[in-house]
Design an enzyme around this catalytic site. Structure first.
Site, PDB file in Angstrom:
ATOM      1  N   GLY A 126       0.751  -1.270   0.110  1.00  9.37           N
ATOM      2  CA  GLY A 126      -0.102   0.130   0.037  1.00  9.37           C
ATOM      3  C   GLY A 126       0.820   1.167  -0.277  1.00  9.37           C
ATOM      4  O   GLY A 126       2.098   1.238   0.409  1.00  9.37           O
ATOM      5  N   HIS A 127       0.168   2.464  -0.251  1.00 10.59           N
ATOM      6  CA  HIS A 127       0.872   3.730  -0.292  1.00 10.59           C
ATOM      7  C   HIS A 127       1.540   4.233   1.096  1.00 10.59           C
ATOM      8  O   HIS A 127       1.052   3.811   2.200  1.00 10.59           O
ATOM      9  CB  HIS A 127      -0.269   4.774  -0.681  1.00 10.59           C
ATOM     10  CG  HIS A 127      -1.537   4.818   0.239  1.00 10.59           C
ATOM     11  ND1 HIS A 127      -2.417   3.893   0.278  1.00 10.59           N
ATOM     12  CD2 HIS A 127      -1.722   5.755   1.092  1.00 10.59           C
ATOM     13  CE1 HIS A 127      -3.357   4.527   1.113  1.00 10.59           C
ATOM     14  NE2 HIS A 127      -3.193   5.264   1.839  1.00 10.59           N
ATOM     15  N   ASN A 128       2.526   4.572   0.561  1.00  9.32           N
ATOM     16  CA  ASN A 128       3.519   5.158   1.823  1.00  9.32           C
ATOM     17  C   ASN A 128       4.191   4.111   3.033  1.00  9.32           C
ATOM     18  O   ASN A 128       5.072   4.363   3.888  1.00  9.32           O
ATOM     19  CB  ASN A 128       2.771   5.963   2.630  1.00  9.32           C
ATOM     20  CG  ASN A 128       1.993   7.115   2.346  1.00  9.32           C
ATOM     21  OD1 ASN A 128       2.287   7.735   1.057  1.00  9.32           O
ATOM     22  ND2 ASN A 128       0.900   7.435   2.834  1.00  9.32           N
TER      23      ASN A 128
END
Lengths: 363, 363, 363
Positions: B258-260
């Site tokens: 997922g993002h980050n």
């Protein structure tokens, strides 16, 4: 796709009743059915929809009273879902890929294509590939060097088949399906924490980080006849020998089959099933959605695993399993009923301890 | 791929014995081994296959008695799986993508390709892309605007790399792998039911439906050296900063990052692992197949999670975990043993309550 | 992407303070923020990073003391994550697909494209397709025969949309997303072991292997407005009627939505969610990552399922669920607390039995 009710019934080997000359152009759910379609009312509970729609003819369960439903004609099917298989094949317009070899495709001159093969735009057929008669290779497909595919294949847009795979007749690969990518196989110079934790069931000793060395996948993938591979599914190639999928096995979307794994015949791997490497799965097995199987496991013939069952040890033939970790389904249902009552049980035990210790002041 | 046994042993730094001038063209499992291949009999239990096949030479475990196995030559490997890494690299014929820039590719004139770069048919290289020397970009690949990829990359057919990503040397993307798609980030105008349920651990208050507003992903993805991304895997771009994958980390098929999220070095994410946003994962971690990790979790260095472990809270370094929700593996094994006996335990407590209440008529 | 602080605040409907003429070119995390970017310090705990970076302006939470943080300007957001939605849309450079119809695309002459439509290289638009105004169709995309897509669609590289689907406005399909592949629907000539095991909850009777007959997917997929489908996700077409996705619903990477399933409006299906066939999901539902849902289940409006929840039976509206099988979240937390203590509980019961049997020699 125009057929009379009589033609459909004859093709399905079923009984047609009423005005069997009525022509239908497709199928529909009863409540939305226009007059030129065949209503699918395959269970008594779907029959009430017929009055809401405009169907003149329907496919009904075996004992249905078609006239009482206000129909002019009906096909009576003792096992309607099975009849739907042949009926849907007759009615399926498919993806409609235009026939022929598209000029914007890249076919190696050494590839051998059978008769009546379609290759869609932006597809790539590698060197020494052999593809059987009647194959429909949609757009943006890749078939790698040296791979053989049997007759009547249907490769949907974006499917990627790696090099040196062997695939039987009537193979279907759905959008963006992958067959024959490298396996996920890495090794550390010295025994890794994972190896130690497996031996000790939980203790990796003095964890010492080591970089991973890649093991290339020298094997390919061998697939039998009548196999399907779903959208975005991935079948890894083997390390030394091939990964194998038996005749008639159906693989759903986003399923992962690890390197060296052998899947038997007529087995269903439903959506998002994940099978690690070197697993052996028997014939007529059904793994429901999201089932996970650890590496080096054996699953016997006719095993059924319910949704999201996590298989951490081998399963004998014929078992019906559920849960994480997998238990026999009846045991799982009993255990999880008890689990829901566990907080109450804990309180009961606490009360009992109080009661018993009161009785026994020496305790 | 022809090599003498002596050449192979020298390349692997291992001892060769017998007639080391024998030439082999590849490897095989012992029982299927033709005379011109090297049999892989890396454990005593695989040695019996040698008699069934026609191998003249084999790779064997360190103390093997090669002459008793009827071989003419052998390579002795104290840790044969590790030796297989270098051996398989020598023997790997790969996907065989033809070298050079294919005329039916779309390469932006501002893109800078290094020396000896291959770009396959129907691949797209965007504006301002920089690709290092020796890269093999297979067919139907996309590399988005402004992305930089180091030397010796191998991008298999259908891989999609988004814009403004930074990727190190020796990167491998398998069929249909995805790097740099937008993250899944949505927000409601007022606090949502999810926000409330997280605060209260289960109560979303007066559930009031709100539409979701999209948060665009302004960050990219930064990937170190020696990283692989599996078939149909997806690495989201970050929201403000980049999502990061450390050197030497290997990501299997259908994994979601997922993002980050920040993944450390030399970590393995096995098939179908799902990692939510803003997770931090250390170095030398192994997450087995189907492991799930909630957002904003920290997983320390050297953690091992067994198959399908569901991580809902942070894990200190060095732990070996299993289960849903994750427990220490030894605790999990003890707990699940007790769980299987729980129905019996419930009956025992019921009997105890009856016995104790009989003893105590005042109860 | 250059904007003054005043312009940004005005676009977001928020208060700007200090020297609002400062120009920023993008956003950054506080500690890495150069002078020409807007620092995102949306919670007090992120504010300390501002001193480490070089930000002149920041987006801050509502009550922040911007001058004490050494800033020259600030935008104050009472709900900063919501403000980030509009801000990120202003700042998003996107994938940068070049505008226009690429000459190396394959567009059927019967397809109707709206105004200002982009079609990237190696994309295929089938016969009778209708695409609305302003659509950006990236490279290597496939849109099948007879499909309609509304205005302002964004189809990223490698997305595959099958034939005869109906999709609303502002649709986004991420890299390699799949919509409209065939469903996974197979039937045996006689009742299968699965049918029997479902009836008996665990007993498949005399398991008798039968090959599977395919049921073709005659329905399509109908998708509302403002829907996103993630990378490598797959939305199956329906068997007789369409699979349906309501307005505003967001579907993450590697999600599977089975045939005939109906998903409501403004629902989130997070990464790797797997939904079997013929499921009904309400409005404003949130299924967290890896949630699994069995076939023929109903999930009411506003239901929230935590990560990896496995849904084997229907869920009434408004519930917050967790676990395998799904329980109410508070019940799950209590139950799993008790589960961790279960080995101790077992020992306590064993001791009690000993104590009670000692007391009662007749037992």
């Amino acid at each position: 796709m125009s057929h009379t009710v009589a033609e459909i019934a004859a093709a399905l080997g079923l009984e047609a009743v009423g005005d069997t000359s009525i022509v239908v152009e497709g199928v529909a759910e009863p409540a939305d059915c226009p007059p030129d379609r065949l209503a699918m009312a395959m269970k008594p509970e779907y029959a009430e929809g017929i009055a809401k729609g405009s169907a003149r003819a329907a496919m009904l369960w075996g004992e249905a009273d078609w006239q009482a439903l206000g129909l002019e004609a009906a096909i009576l099917a003792p096992r309607p879902r099975y009849a739907l298989s042949a009926l849907s094949a007759m009615m399926d317009p498919g993806q409609g890929y235009p026939a022929g070899i598209h000029p914007m495709s890249a076919i190696d001159p050494t590839a051998k294509l059978g008769r009546d093969v379609t290759v869609g735009p932006f597809s790539v057929i590698g060197a020494d590939v052999i593809i059987g008669d009647g194959a429909v290779i949609g757009p943006q497909v890749h078939v790698g060097w040296g791979t053989r595919i049997g007759d009547d294949a249907l490769l949907h847009a974006g499917a990627k088949i790696g090099a040196r795979c062997t695939i039987g007749d009537r193979f279907i690969a759905h959008f963006n399906a992958v067959v024959g990518n490298d396996g996920f196989s890495f090794v550390t110079p010295e025994a890794s924490g994972v190896e130690k934790a497996r031996e000790t069931l939980g203790d990796q000793g003095e964890a010492k980080g080591q970089p991973w060395a890649r093991i290339a996948s020298l094997g390919g993938v061998t697939i039998g006849d009548d196999v399907e591979v779903g959208a975005a599914a991935a079948i890894d190639r083997g390390t030394v020998r091939d990964t194998r999928i038996g005749d008639g096995t159906k693989i759903d979307n986003q399923v992962q089959v690890g390197h060296n794994t052998v899947v038997g015949r007529h087995t269903l791997l439903c959506g998002q099933v994940g099978i690690a490497g070197s697993v052996t799965i028997g014939d007529f097995v059904v793994l429901a959605g999201q089932v996970g199987v650890s590496d080096n496991i054996r699953i016997g013939d006719n095993v059924i695993c319910g949704g999201s069952t996590i298989v951490l040890s081998s399963i004998p033939a014929g078992r019906v399993m559920l849960g994480y970790p997998a238990m026999k389904m009846d045991q799982h249902l009993e255990t999880y009923k008890a689990l829901r009552r566990l907080p109450r049980l804990s309180r009961e035990v606490a009360e009992l301890r109080k009661a018993v210790s009161k009785e026994d002041p020496s305790d």
